[in-house]
Design an enzyme around this catalytic site. Structure first.
Site, short mmCIF file in Angstrom:
data_model
loop_
_atom_site.label_atom_id
_atom_site.label_comp_id
_atom_site.label_asym_id
_atom_site.label_seq_id
_atom_site.Cartn_x
_atom_site.Cartn_y
_atom_site.Cartn_z
N ASP A 246 3.49 -0.80 11.37
CA ASP A 246 3.01 0.53 10.99
C ASP A 246 2.39 1.15 12.22
O ASP A 246 1.68 0.47 12.98
CB ASP A 246 1.99 0.43 9.85
CG ASP A 246 1.65 1.80 9.29
OD1 ASP A 246 2.22 2.17 8.24
OD2 ASP A 246 0.82 2.52 9.88
N ASP B 274 0.80 -1.23 0.00
CA ASP B 274 0.00 0.00 0.00
C ASP B 274 0.83 1.28 0.00
O ASP B 274 0.32 2.35 -0.30
CB ASP B 274 -0.94 0.02 1.21
CG ASP B 274 -0.21 -0.01 2.55
OD1 ASP B 274 1.04 -0.05 2.56
OD2 ASP B 274 -0.89 -0.02 3.60
N HIS B 275 2.12 1.19 0.32
CA HIS B 275 2.92 2.40 0.53
C HIS B 275 3.67 2.90 -0.71
O HIS B 275 4.13 4.05 -0.72
CB HIS B 275 3.96 2.15 1.64
CG HIS B 275 3.47 2.50 3.02
ND1 HIS B 275 2.35 1.94 3.58
CD2 HIS B 275 3.96 3.36 3.95
CE1 HIS B 275 2.17 2.44 4.79
NE2 HIS B 275 3.12 3.29 5.04
N ARG C 250 8.57 3.32 11.57
CA ARG C 250 9.67 2.90 10.69
C ARG C 250 10.98 2.70 11.46
O ARG C 250 11.52 3.60 12.08
CB ARG C 250 9.84 3.91 9.55
CG ARG C 250 10.29 5.28 9.95
CD ARG C 250 10.14 6.30 8.83
NE ARG C 250 8.74 6.59 8.56
CZ ARG C 250 8.31 7.73 8.02
NH1 ARG C 250 9.15 8.67 7.68
NH2 ARG C 250 7.02 7.93 7.81
N SER D 164 5.82 7.68 12.85
CA SER D 164 5.79 6.36 12.23
C SER D 164 6.54 5.31 13.03
O SER D 164 7.43 5.62 13.82
CB SER D 164 6.39 6.47 10.83
OG SER D 164 6.70 5.22 10.30
N ARG E 225 -1.84 12.56 10.11
CA ARG E 225 -0.65 13.35 10.43
C ARG E 225 -0.55 14.55 9.51
O ARG E 225 -0.93 14.49 8.35
CB ARG E 225 0.62 12.49 10.28
CG ARG E 225 0.76 11.54 11.41
CD ARG E 225 2.13 10.91 11.53
NE ARG E 225 2.01 9.95 12.62
CZ ARG E 225 2.34 8.67 12.56
NH1 ARG E 225 2.88 8.18 11.47
NH2 ARG E 225 2.16 7.89 13.59
#
Length: 779
Positions: free
Chosen positions: A191, A126-127, A671, A669, A473
């Site tokens: 995520d 999806d990213h 990440r 995030s 965000r």
């Protein structure tokens, strides 16, 4: 005699009846976790057994959060439990990974040498889809550009037993809500908006890839025992007020760090006025207050959603265990926020931070006072936060009123469906046509502009402008890489109204629009079905099952010349002594999110290549020395350069370094690249006033030392050209502070204490060089 005969017969019959009921119940209890994993079952019996053990030990009522979390303890009998203090060892039910973080997670799993994942796991593409000209063409372009990465993820998924949702499937969190979340499940996802699943009574927690590897490897997962913040809802939602306004209000109350280390648990009579997908919206954006996750109690809205998404068997089982899936009467929260939904007004938050909350009635005057541009350039609805059938219906309700009066959007307008199922259903039911007719462009079923995947061309970089979104965000430059863009967050229906009006100071509750014929009119409050009257249209089948025969014979190849993917090399072990004379690489000023540390947008294409992605390390952070971005002094050459370039120069010359930061460092995030990159480029330590939860854990996982000033004002003692030694590592133990000796360039020194939150296992990660190194040592 007859009496005793009848009594014995009745007793036997009752016994048979109980056995029959028990057998029927047990047969019914054997319910699959999802239609994709028919041999993995919902285990409420085990959850209930563990909860009873813990409740008896603690001798008190439990919150819902505690029930689900403690119900998944690896050792419910012996686990030390103290909210906000002890570390829990948990057994999550499943793992979910989005494609940008799955690359590094799967590379780490490959490095572990294990043959197959131990729990049900999925990858969601999806990213990596950039919004440019429209859904179908953008998706085709992404498939072409990202073919190497998609092939890697698909083949790795097949080899190691991980389900693969192809590009175009939809956003990870919507897919989870539709297929995998259910009341009482414990799910971790790579995520930060994984908490979306809390809208279905789940505990869903965002983590870094290394945490996901632990769970996929069958290792108990560690989480600091969360505190529990109760949010009591009374009254009912009505009019223009939406579920999004609940979390916008909560964010304004608790701020971006008010939920750190806590689960936010919603309860009270107001809960029943919120749809299941509305509850998911609230939980999703709980990430913006730093919460570990958020959750709602099981109710009829969740039951209806489960039934409508083909999981009536889970709903029936949940009904049997309904008492398990709500808080115990008399349970206590660490703190309580109360919100009366009857009094709650529509809100809009921003710019530049999601906790700057404004009632819609005030935003016009506030914007004018602060010099924020009033013209709305673009309205964007959708994203993982607000892309449900109900969201799209309410937005279409607003758009239809404008169309009936001969109006279209004055601002550009984009629509991001949350999943292929949502896209197909809103197309069938006419919502897509209405939103298109009012001037909207339907984008791919993907994250798109919400994460910076937006090829925006209507303004130049540096041009001051305003956009409004239904996203979560709004950090500086997050959506379009333009630091001058003022991004505001609101509900989809408010965004739609503002896109039609074209101005930020339009309040649809009181203000009028002018129809094509010159007539003044007010928009009526939006209304829409919570769920489609017909069943959902599933659209295209975009799921790849792992092969039934296993993947032992499959290969996963990574080219050594690839610019997108790179196999990982183990980080070096701790040398056994103190860390001496670490050079301050940068002293960061103010807010430093994971977007500042490891930007997304165009950098997403390097998420599987550690060396290439490291070229974005801290390029968004503000240097306190000169207020510059990506401009620091190389203390070896005296010249100024980019942060990654100077870090690489230090590493090449054998000089380890440290970053100094402010409050809530690493918010945003999940990440883990924000932790991997500093480690890869020679960093050993990050010293700040406070950390965001996920980032602190990610740093520990990669063998870094995340430390906090015992006295926050000691931040002011550090100068940009200092060297810092970390003392006390030979006796590194939980709860015992380390000390810092700071050498200034003028020959003077400062020293102070540094706190840490390492437990014994995490200290072993540090000593081994990383959690992955330690896993290999124990194999």
């Amino acid at each position: 005699v007859l009496y005793f005969f009848l009594l014995i017969t009745l007793t036997l019959l009752m016994g048979v009846r109980r056995l029959h009921v028990s057998a029927a119940f047990n047969a019914k209890a054997k319910v699959s976790m999802s239609r994709f994993e028919p041999s993995n079952y919902v285990s409420y019996e085990k959850l209930n057994e563990n909860v009873n053990i813990v409740r008896k030990r603690l001798n008190r009522p439990l919150t819902l959060s505690e029930k689900i979390v403690y119900g998944h303890l690896d050792d419910p009998v012996g686990q030390d439990i103290a909210r906000g203090h002890t570390y829990l060892r948990l057994r999550p039910d499943r793992v979910a990974m989005q494609d940008a973080t799955a690359q590094m997670a799967m590379l780490q799993f490959i490095s572990s040498g294990l043959p197959c994942v131990a729990v049900p796991s999925t990858i969601h593409c999806d990213h990596l889809i950039e919004a440019q000209i429209g859904g179908a063409k953008d998706l085709a372009r992404a498939k072409d550009i990202n073919a190497e990465v998609y092939n890697f993820l698909a083949s790795a998924g097949a080899k190691y037993g991980v389900g693969f949702w192809k590009p175009g499937s939809g956003i990870i969190h919507q897919i989870i809500l539709e297929n995998y979340a259910y009341p009482g499940v414990l799910l971790i996802g790579t995520d930060s908006h994984t908490p979306n699943g809390g809208g279905l009574g789940s505990i869903c927690i965002g983590v870094g890839g290394a945490d996901a590897v632990d769970v996929m490897a069958g290792i108990p997962w560690e989480l600091k025992c969360p505190k529990v913040i109760g949010v009591k809802l009374t009254g009912k939602l009505s009019g223009w007020t939406s579920p999004k306004d609940v979390i916008l209000k909560v964010a304004g109350i608790l701020t971006v760090k008010g939920g750190t280390g806590a689960i936010v648990e919603y309860h009270g009579p107001g809960v029943d006025s919120i749809s299941c997908t509305g509850m998911a919206t609230i939980c999703n954006m709980g990430a913006e207050i730093g919460a570990t996750t958020s959750v709602f109690p099981y109710n009829h809205r969740m039951k209806t959603y489960l039934e409508k998404t083909g999981r009536g068997d889970i709903a029936s089982l949940a009904d049997h265990y309904a008492d398990l899936l709500v808080p115990d009467p008399g349970c206590e929260y660490d703190s309580i926020v109360e919100i009366n939904l009857d009094e709650l007004k529509p809100h809009i938050n921003g710019p530049f931070t999601p906790d700057l909350a404004h009632p819609m009635a005030d935003i016009g005057a506030t914007a004018a006072k602060n010099g924020w541009p009033l013209e709305v350039k673009v309205g964007l609805i959708g994203s993982c936060t607000n892309s449900s059938y109900e969201d799209m219906g309410r937005s279409a309700s607003v758009a239809k009123q404008a169309l009936d009066k001969g109006l279209k959007c004055k601002a550009a307008f984009t629509i991001t469906p949350g999943s292929e199922q949502i896209r197909a259903t809103i197309e069938r039911d006419g919502y897509s046509k209405i939103l298109g007719d009012v001037g909207g462009m339907v984008l791919a079923n993907a994250c798109g502009p919400c994460i910076g995947q937006w090829d925006r061309r209507d303004v130049k970089k540096g041009e001051k402008n305003t956009i409004v979104t239904s996203y979560n965000r709004n950090f500086t430059a997050r959506n379009d890489a333009n630091p001058a863009t003022h991004a505001f967050v609101a509900s989809p229906e408010i965004v739609t109204a503002l896109a039609i009006a074209g101005t930020l100071d339009f309040n649809p509750e009181v203000d009028y629009l002018t129809a094509a014929n010159g007539e003044k009119f007010k928009l009526e409050p939006p209304s829409a079905d919570e769920l489609p009257k017909l069943d959902f249209d599933p659209g295209q089948d975009t799921y790849q099952h792992p092969p039934a025969e296993g993947g032992s014979k499959l290969r996963v190849d990574v080219s050594p010349t690839s610019t997108r993917l790179q196999l990982l090399e183990p980080f070096d072990k701790w040398a056994g002594g103190d860390l001496e004379d670490l050079q301050v690489l940068i002293k960061v000023k103010g807010k430093c999110t994971t977007d500042h540390i490891s930007a997304a947008g165009p950098w997403l294409k390097f998420r599987g290549h550690l060396d290439n992605i490291s070229n974005n390390m801290l390029i968004g952070a503000v240097n306190i020395e000169n207020d510059g971005i990506n401009k620091i002094k190389n203390q070896l050459t005296g010249e100024y350069g980019g942060v990654p370039d100077v870090a690489r120069h230090y590493k090449a010359n054998g000089l380890s370094w440290v970053v100094v930061g402010d409050d809530n460092y690493g918010e945003g995030s999940s990440r883990e690249h924000a932790a991997l990159e500093p480690r890869h480029l020679g960093g050993r330590c990050i010293i700040v006033k406070s950390f965001a939860r996920i980032h602190e854990t990610n740093l520990k996982k990669q063998g870094m030392l995340p430390l906090t000033f015992q006295i926050p004002a000691d931040y002011d003692k550090i100068r940009p050209d200092d060297k810092i030694s970390i003392k006390g590592l030979a006796n590194f133990t939980p709860g015992k502070p380390l000390s810092a000796v700071v050498k200034h360039s003028d020959g003077s020194k400062d020293d102070f204490q540094l706190n840490h939150t390492f437990n014994e296992t995490q200290i072993e990660w540090f000593q081994a060089g990383s959690a992955l190194n330690r896993m290999k040592e124990l194999q």
